[in-house]
Motif scaffolding. Structure first.
Motif, PDB file in Angstrom:
ATOM      1  N   GLU A  15       1.860  -8.557   3.946  1.00 43.35           N
ATOM      2  CA  GLU A  15       1.779  -7.853   2.679  1.00 43.35           C
ATOM      3  C   GLU A  15       0.461  -8.186   1.975  1.00 43.35           C
ATOM      4  O   GLU A  15      -0.085  -9.264   2.172  1.00 43.35           O
ATOM      5  CB  GLU A  15       2.940  -8.250   1.745  1.00 43.35           C
ATOM      6  N   GLU A  44       2.940  -3.636  -0.060  1.00 42.98           N
ATOM      7  CA  GLU A  44       4.163  -4.051   0.633  1.00 42.98           C
ATOM      8  C   GLU A  44       4.562  -3.091   1.738  1.00 42.98           C
ATOM      9  O   GLU A  44       5.428  -3.402   2.548  1.00 42.98           O
ATOM     10  CB  GLU A  44       5.325  -4.167  -0.372  1.00 42.98           C
ATOM     11  N   SER A  90       8.196  -1.029   5.799  1.00 38.68           N
ATOM     12  CA  SER A  90       7.744  -2.304   5.236  1.00 38.68           C
ATOM     13  C   SER A  90       6.687  -2.897   6.138  1.00 38.68           C
ATOM     14  O   SER A  90       6.741  -2.759   7.365  1.00 38.68           O
ATOM     15  CB  SER A  90       8.920  -3.290   5.143  1.00 38.68           C
TER      16      SER A  90
END
Lengths: 601, 601
Positions: free
Chosen positions: B128, B136, B122
């Motif tokens: 993001e 993401e 992540s």
């Protein structure tokens, strides 16, 4: 007789690939439904309600309209109607009130086209024909229409296949009505469709059309030329989309395929066509193993259900092994009879010609064991083998040919060596990258084409002993015929320049666009091309590739139906700035310009 | 940015046709599963485990191997990797232990090809990128390999589309990496695949390849010629498979289709290609209604899901109605502004030029109501309309062109008349069968081609007033462009002979094979051809058909990448018994033989 069609279409609707096999086990209900959807509606959008060949007892009582050709008529009582799907019996009504219908059905010549409407009825007990898929029913006609009357044919359709091939090609539109041509062309269409599903829907390949108006490639002496409207400038018809598919990889279209029309002008050669079709494939980031698995899956998935399933993976042999054991780089592995080196048995022989052979560099004594030969082969067979060997003396491939000759002789005597239902695939790998030039053995030429990558283990040999370098080329062989070939390509511009300029001494200017493309971020890539005509020919068991092509050319390159190629008046050549150079001894031919010439017989 | 691909493939896996619609309502579970099977495996058989563009949060924690091109690098910390599927961010490792990986990723030039392996993680909170489908996640790299280094490009890829088209065509392999070209070519492949499914799997059509080495057809002045090895004999590249598809009908292959390469030598014309592709279709036992329904279903089934669905049936206009209301036989029906005949209002006018017009045979006064014209059009627009009308004075199509000119002007002023999301299909029917010859108006020529059947109601006129006969030809028009045309054909040999010999005065010997075929039981038949390049161009909204073809020719017919057509040394023409006729004033050009010429700019 005509149940082949249902088998063909039903067959193709059942998945056979490994992937779908997994799905099948868990989702059988889904696939049955999917399959049902895959049986085409043959009568949508047209005048008929059904095809002739599909009617069964389950249709009894239905009102139907059929369109077809009159196959034959029996005593003005029955008429057999034919369409691509099969035959059906039509009862010619005998009542006075149906005189007009009777007149049409009784007077129309055989092969006329008629449309009939009526009811499907059961045949009277005892009159069923179990040999005919529609043999339990017949059609009670209410109305009939003559759609087109057929003139007297020069021959009967049913005997047509016994005619000379020239006659079949001249009247190709009649030949296409035969069971065998319908089967061949429909199977071809279905098999190609399955290949497309596998490549496009299952594996994300992109179907991309590449140009056929291209330019001469280095060494492309077999390319047809097309004059343009610019004086002295010519297009060429490519032998394959090789350059374009590599450029597509550079362009990031990383899984390309095309059912590609290719052209090769070889003059008159039996069983070759000036235009032919290949399943053309190229992938980025792939190695030999990847291409092989892809093709094995492709053939397994598209294989007709009425043949034995394809077993994967296919075995493979190196080029050297193939030559040693079978005397050819495209061995027929449906049977054994391998070539065995028995030189060691004769090291101390006193037999002169064996001594002589063994004393030469790489001299050897080799044998083929013809098992059951003594049982099957007769005296004159042995004589013919001896003559065959003498005729092929000193040809490297003599033993390979002798092996096939022995197989032919054994089969002529009743031994079944090559099961016609058996499809024996084989990969042949590790070919040499270069061969000595035929006309000048001091120089090298590509064994396949100059874009083939060298074997990674042999990379250094390129700069020292290039003639020893093996390539990353692979051939796919089926029952002794080469049905495909491909390679991992060179993606390094420097290496490609070295091969072209230094080793092959080609003019690199002709390929500057490709070399530049390799400089601008070309991914590693490789591909393959399958010869579709040959493959379908082997699958259908057709005697010639001309039997799996709708409108083939004769072995002299003629279209015997339309009479192509043909003469053109000089004024039609003017826009292209060309004129005919009549051979000195054929001035007479000029006078025949515009006269229709006679088809070859 | 790259989510288009998933939409494209997912889109195409959802059935839209009427038939499947019925199935969908009862078998929704089945179809969901079927659709799932239809998302291709893009990473089978190759080094990568995933595509760059497919990674999402759901992949976090997975070990992946990716292959792609370096799109850009930020401060030696991040690198964005691109493949056909999209972009993904790669974190360049900074630890000392990973120096070799860092070196590769930091030093490789943009557009180099690399392979990286690592873990999907992540992105840190706040980092993001919602504009990026993979925004993401990022890739924590363990190993990297430089697969090919890219030399300095003559321009930046991202600005490429702003370059001249000649530059794009010269470096086509770079242009193909653009989002737009990837989208266009993949959509084309998918749409053709859906068409094949519809024709082959749903409706039992047979995909049959017809020859491209054929002979001159009567009036085929635009056919490329190919010299054969027989002196004075030439093949021709056909403009369409017209004769072959009719012969297939005679051969009982009663539902034919082919994605057919066709050729037309028109010299230099903008937005035409010397080779082009058509979806070629022919059916037996069919009428106009049947062909129209087939094609409506075909387009509905194959239409991309990201466009508004196709509504069927398509409206139709007769040729006469189209001319009267739109001043053209290919009206753009996305907007109104029809041409209205207001002659009756002026029967008693005293205005001289109107009196004059109305006094002529078929003289009329017609008008276009430009609604909101007073609001949008400026003084100089009116002036330009007036000038346009004057320039086109006395041309029949003047009003049709004026209508489009007004639409252009209105849209230039901000009114949206032609919604770019709207696809407005239209059939145009009842064309005249013949037109007066341009060079000799006393004689007739075919309005389309000589195999077109006359309208059944006008059959008798053929023998009395042939110029008044309407045909069974139909055109399919989309947003003002003709995208297809076809007809019911003549299947009666006598009628065909009468049309060819008596009415058109053609040499019937050139077509003797076709006439003979009609004699031997030809079924009634008809067909259509859709221009694939134009259709895909309209669907994708591309500015030119060159944007939906992988390797198009320039408007002068040149391949700017490979420099085709090219010069050939005279000895390569020898086997074909031709020589170049150099124009008298261009002897100098001969000396340039074998010199590479400069690409057009």
């Amino acid at each position: 007789m005509f149940c082949w069609l249902s088998r063909l279409y039903l067959g193709f609707s059942t998945p056979t690939g490994r992937i779908t096999h997994l799905i099948r086990s868990s989702l059988s209900r889904t696939l049955v439904l999917t399959s049902q959807r895959r049986i085409p509606e043959f009568s949508s959008f047209v005048a008929r309600t059904n095809t002739c060949g599909e009617l069964r007892s389950s249709h009894v009582g239905q009102e139907v309209t059929l369109c077809g050709w009159i196959q034959y008529r029996r005593q003005n009582i029955f008429l057999v109607l034919r369409d691509f799907h099969g035959l059906v019996q039509v009862v010619i009504p005998q009542e006075e009130s149906t005189a007009s219908v009777r007149k049409i059905l009784c007077e129309a010549p055989v092969e006329s086209v008629v449309q009939v409407s009526g009811t499907v009825i059961s045949r009277p007990p005892g009159q069923e024909n179990p040999k005919m898929p529609t043999g339990e029913i017949e059609i009670k006609v209410k109305t009939a229409e003559l759609l087109n009357s057929c003139k007297k044919l020069p021959f009967e359709i049913k005997d047509f296949v016994k005619k000379t091939e020239a006659l079949r090609l001249q009247y190709r539109y009649l030949d296409l009505r035969s069971f065998q041509m319908q089967y061949n062309l429909r199977l071809r269409s279905q098999m190609v469709m399955k290949m497309r599903e596998y490549l496009c829907n299952l594996h994300g390949f992109v179907d991309i059309e590449t140009p056929t108006l291209f330019k001469r490639t280095p060494g492309g002496a077999k390319e047809f030329v097309i004059p343009s409207r610019e004086p002295g400038k010519f297009y060429c018809l490519p032998q394959s989309p090789q350059q374009f598919k590599q450029l597509l990889m550079v362009g990031g279209l990383d899984r390309y395929f095309q059912v590609a029309r290719c052209y090769r002008d070889e003059g008159s050669r039996p069983d070759r066509q000036p235009e032919f079709t290949q399943i053309d494939i190229e992938m980025s980031f792939v190695d030999q193993t990847g291409i092989r698995s892809l093709i094995e899956g492709l053939l397994q998935y598209s294989w007709p259900i009425d043949k034995d399933p394809v077993v994967v993976p296919f075995p493979s042999l190196t080029f050297a092994e193939a030559l040693a054991s079978y005397g050819t780089d495209k061995p027929d592995t449906r049977f054994g009879m391998k070539i065995i080196d028995i030189s060691d048995l004769f090291r101390n022989t006193e037999v002169g010609f064996l001594q002589d052979a063994l004393s030469k560099p790489q001299g050897a004594v080799k044998a083929i064991r013809v098992s059951e030969g003594t049982k099957y082969l007769k005296r004159k067979d042995i004589d013919s083998i001896r003559k065959f060997a003498a005729d092929h003396f000193n040809q490297c491939s003599a033993l390979g040919k002798l092996r096939l000759e022995c197989a032919d002789l054994l089969e002529a005597r009743g031994l079944v060596l090559r099961d016609p239902a058996l499809f024996s695939f084989l990969w042949v790998v590790d070919f040499p990258l270069f061969l000595p030039k035929e006309e000048n053995p001091g120089e090298l030429e590509s064994a396949h084409h100059p874009f083939t990558a060298p074997h990674p283990s042999d990379l250094q040999l390129l700069y020292t002993e290039p003639e020893k370098v093996r390539s990353q080329h692979y051939d796919l062989v089926l029952n002794g015929s080469e049905i495909g070939g491909g390679s991992i390509r060179i993606h390094d511009a420097e290496l490609q320049r070295y091969v072209l300029a230094t080793l092959l001494k080609e003019d690199v200017n002709l390929l500057s666009h490709l070399l530049q493309a390799l400089d601008f971020g070309a991914p590693p890539h490789g591909g393959i091309a399958l010869g579709l005509d040959r493959l379908i020919c082997l699958v259908t068991g057709a005697p010639s590739i001309r039997d799996v092509i709708a409108f083939p050319k004769s072995f002299r390159g003629h279209d015997l139906m339309s009479n192509a190629p043909d003469s053109l008046p000089p004024e039609e050549l003017k826009p292209y700035h060309i004129q005919v150079s009549w051979p000195a001894d054929s001035e007479a031919e000029k006078s025949s310009l515009n006269q229709p010439s006679h088809p070859e017989s």
